[in-house]
Design an enzyme around this catalytic site. Structure first.
Site, PDB file in Angstrom:
ATOM      1  N   ARG A  39      10.991   4.046   5.462  1.00 30.35           N
ATOM      2  CA  ARG A  39      10.759   4.122   6.904  1.00 30.35           C
ATOM      3  C   ARG A  39      11.554   3.058   7.652  1.00 30.35           C
ATOM      4  O   ARG A  39      11.812   3.191   8.857  1.00 30.35           O
ATOM      5  CB  ARG A  39       9.258   3.976   7.202  1.00 30.35           C
TER       6      ARG A  39
ATOM      7  N   ARG B 112      -7.192   8.847   2.563  1.00 24.11           N
ATOM      8  CA  ARG B 112      -5.765   8.808   2.253  1.00 24.11           C
ATOM      9  C   ARG B 112      -5.406   7.413   1.766  1.00 24.11           C
ATOM     10  O   ARG B 112      -5.726   6.409   2.398  1.00 24.11           O
ATOM     11  CB  ARG B 112      -4.965   9.170   3.512  1.00 24.11           C
TER      12      ARG B 112
ATOM     13  N   GLY C  18       2.413  -5.158   7.833  1.00 23.71           N
ATOM     14  CA  GLY C  18       1.425  -5.960   7.128  1.00 23.71           C
ATOM     15  C   GLY C  18       0.353  -6.461   8.077  1.00 23.71           C
ATOM     16  O   GLY C  18       0.147  -5.901   9.155  1.00 23.71           O
ATOM     17  N   SER C  19      -0.296  -7.523   7.694  1.00 22.33           N
ATOM     18  CA  SER C  19      -1.435  -8.034   8.468  1.00 22.33           C
ATOM     19  C   SER C  19      -0.982  -8.679   9.765  1.00 22.33           C
ATOM     20  O   SER C  19       0.133  -9.191   9.887  1.00 22.33           O
ATOM     21  CB  SER C  19      -2.215  -9.051   7.633  1.00 22.33           C
TER      22      SER C  19
ATOM     23  N   ASN D  41       0.801  -1.233   0.000  1.00 21.33           N
ATOM     24  CA  ASN D  41       0.000   0.000   0.000  1.00 21.33           C
ATOM     25  C   ASN D  41       0.832   1.281   0.000  1.00 21.33           C
ATOM     26  O   ASN D  41       0.349   2.327  -0.426  1.00 21.33           O
ATOM     27  CB  ASN D  41      -0.999   0.004   1.172  1.00 21.33           C
TER      28      ASN D  41
ATOM     29  N   GLU E 164       4.624  -3.721  12.643  1.00 20.91           N
ATOM     30  CA  GLU E 164       3.542  -2.752  12.464  1.00 20.91           C
ATOM     31  C   GLU E 164       2.427  -3.506  11.759  1.00 20.91           C
ATOM     32  O   GLU E 164       2.504  -3.765  10.552  1.00 20.91           O
ATOM     33  CB  GLU E 164       4.029  -1.552  11.651  1.00 20.91           C
TER      34      GLU E 164
ATOM     35  N   SER F 212       0.658  10.150  10.813  1.00 21.21           N
ATOM     36  CA  SER F 212       1.954   9.694  10.311  1.00 21.21           C
ATOM     37  C   SER F 212       2.918  10.867  10.171  1.00 21.21           C
ATOM     38  O   SER F 212       2.604  11.862   9.513  1.00 21.21           O
ATOM     39  CB  SER F 212       1.780   9.011   8.955  1.00 21.21           C
TER      40      SER F 212
END
Length: 476
Positions: free
Chosen positions: A158, A277, A227-228, A150, A249, A440
């Site tokens: 990051r 967004r 991710g998930s 995404n 995350e 963010s």
């Protein structure tokens, strides 16, 4: 596309077995490129390269590492339009959204250029023993970075920027849907002065086997994943065998609370940002919208009007506000959430129909009167659907907002700052957007609680995820 092979030790490789996979433009469903698919032998080559390169890199002064990262920021900032265009092609997001991501992605290089020189330790006198306590932070070791589709630029920078600031070598495994942006970043890093082998990129269709192999290599000491939650749990199991440092995350189910005294115009603007967004394809996207009953009608009317005004189409058209979702499965899942909610009593305010033709498009959609039993209340929508519920009692709103295994981000809108801050403290989330729809920021510690993850990215904490604390006891 200029670069579609694996990037190992500063060179482009077709892969040990020559396997490749297609990357598709979600707006047109046409193939953008055929990309090399890494295998175990490629992972071993990348680990060898990173191990060798890290010895010199970790020995450099913090200022030397800082200057390389600063140069990376300068170079990427000069080429934002190029990266934004590539993000739109492989991810689908509209031009303005893609430019926002490219700018955000570049900023991580600048922020961690500044943080690279601030891995401060301490020297103190132990009160009881009289010994000197010396504490310093050292590079943890090789890091495996696994990024989602995404944010094909920002989720990579990051992780790469703090790892390099800390002195670590990395192997990055970008998502198969969107590997082109990360591959395109490598010549820029070379130009900035990143030595060969320090950063390696391994796109692959065999993600599970490839990553599991690397996490069981004793040279790897950090795994950073976005991710998930389901995949994160599996990676944590693998990481446990080598007791790796995990930075996770994971998923979210963000509540957005609009109090009775909220500035409705501000709340709608904040919702549009928190919801739309990246077309809602973000773990930070507002997923459950709780609006006080006294302002629900006004809020719903204004939000529906704002959503209806958005133009849907190919993101490469500068007049388009909303591009396609990343693939057919994501679009169909979003459509399924809407149909489920409507079948259970929700009311459709706008949107809700898949347009005919090519591309994985879904229109901006507003649902009101969404029941607690709707599937979208309990799972990430990951699309442009605003699901509105109402409340009368703030205690009830807090209880419902916290009734999830996730705890990444929440949003609160209220003119009463004292009460708003009290609500924020009661919310079980790692981040809160107070009267704003965006949290963010490279300078802030991004991360969640509960099953939304471990550790933080960004801020000072982001670099420490790639460092180990060493304590030396001395007397003199």
């Amino acid at each position: 596309m200029d670069h579609t092979d694996l990037y190992i030790n500063g060179r482009w490789h077709p892969g040990a077995e020559g396997a490749r996979f297609d990357v598709v433009n979600p707006a047109t469903e046409t193939v953008l490129a055929s990309v090399a698919s890494a295998e175990i032998a490629d992972a071993n080559a990348a680990l060898d390269a990173a191990e060798t390169a890290m010895k010199d890199w970790a020995a450099r002064t913090p200022r030397q590492r800082s200057e390389v990262l600063r140069k990376a920021w300068e170079l990427m900032t000069a080429r934002l339009e190029t990266f934004a265009h590539l993000i739109t092609l492989e991810n689908g997001k509209a031009g303005a959204d893609a430019m926002g991501e490219a700018t955000y992605a570049a900023e991580f290089f600048r922020w961690f250029a500044e943080e690279a020189v601030r891995a401060d330790g301490i020297l103190t006198h132990a009160p009881a023993s009289g010994a000197r306590i010396m504490v310093q932070h050292k590079p943890a070791g090789l890091a495996v970075l696994i990024t989602p589709w995404n944010y094909p630029a920002a989720m990579g920078t990051r992780k790469i920027a703090p790892a390099l600031a800390a002195g670590c070598g990395v192997i990055i495994k970008p998502a198969s849907e969107t590997p082109l942006t990360m591959l395109a970043l490598m010549p820029l890093l070379e130009e900035a002065g990143v030595p060969p082998g320090l950063v390696n990129v391994l796109p692959s269709r065999r993600t599970g086997a490839l990553v599991d192999h690397m996490l069981h290599d004793p040279r790897v000491r950090v795994v950073s994943f976005t991710g998930s939650t389901g995949v994160g749990r599996k990676l944590l199991h693998s990481a446990a065998d080598q007791v790796l440092k995990p930075a996770m995350e994971l998923g979210g189910n963000a509540p957005l609370i609009v109090c009775h005294d909220a500035d409705i115009e501000e709340a709608v603007a904040g919702t549009m940002l928190a919801k739309m967004r990246n077309l809602g394809e973000a773990c930070t996207a507002a997923n459950r919208i709780y609006v006080h009953d006294s302002v629900a009608a006004d809020y719903t009317r204004r939000l529906s009007a704002a959503m209806s005004e958005l133009k849907v189409g190919d993101g490469s058209d500068p007049s388009v506000d909303v591009g396609p979702l990343v693939n057919a499965d994501t679009r169909d899942k979003v459509a399924g959430f809407v149909q489920d909610a409507l079948a259970k009593g929700a009311r459709l305010e706008c949107g809700g129909d898949i347009p005919a033709g090519k591309g994985y498009f879904y229109p901006p959609t507003v649902l009101s009167n969404v029941p607690e039993t709707a599937d979208c209340v309990h799972d990430e929508i990951f699309g442009p659907v605003a699901a509105i519920q109402t409340f009368q009692d703030e205690d009830d709103a807090i209880t419902r907002a916290n009734a999830t295994e996730y705890g990444l981000v929440a949003y609160v809108f209220s003119r009463d700052m004292k009460r708003a801050l009290q609500l924020c403290e009661r919310l079980e989330y790692g981040m809160i957007g107070l009267n704003r729809g965006l949290v963010s920021d490279p300078a802030a510690p991004f991360g969640g609680v509960k099953q939304s993850g471990l550790g933080r990215e960004g801020g000072h904490e982001g670099m420490l995820e790639f460092m180990e604390t060493q304590y030396i006891s001395a007397s003199w």
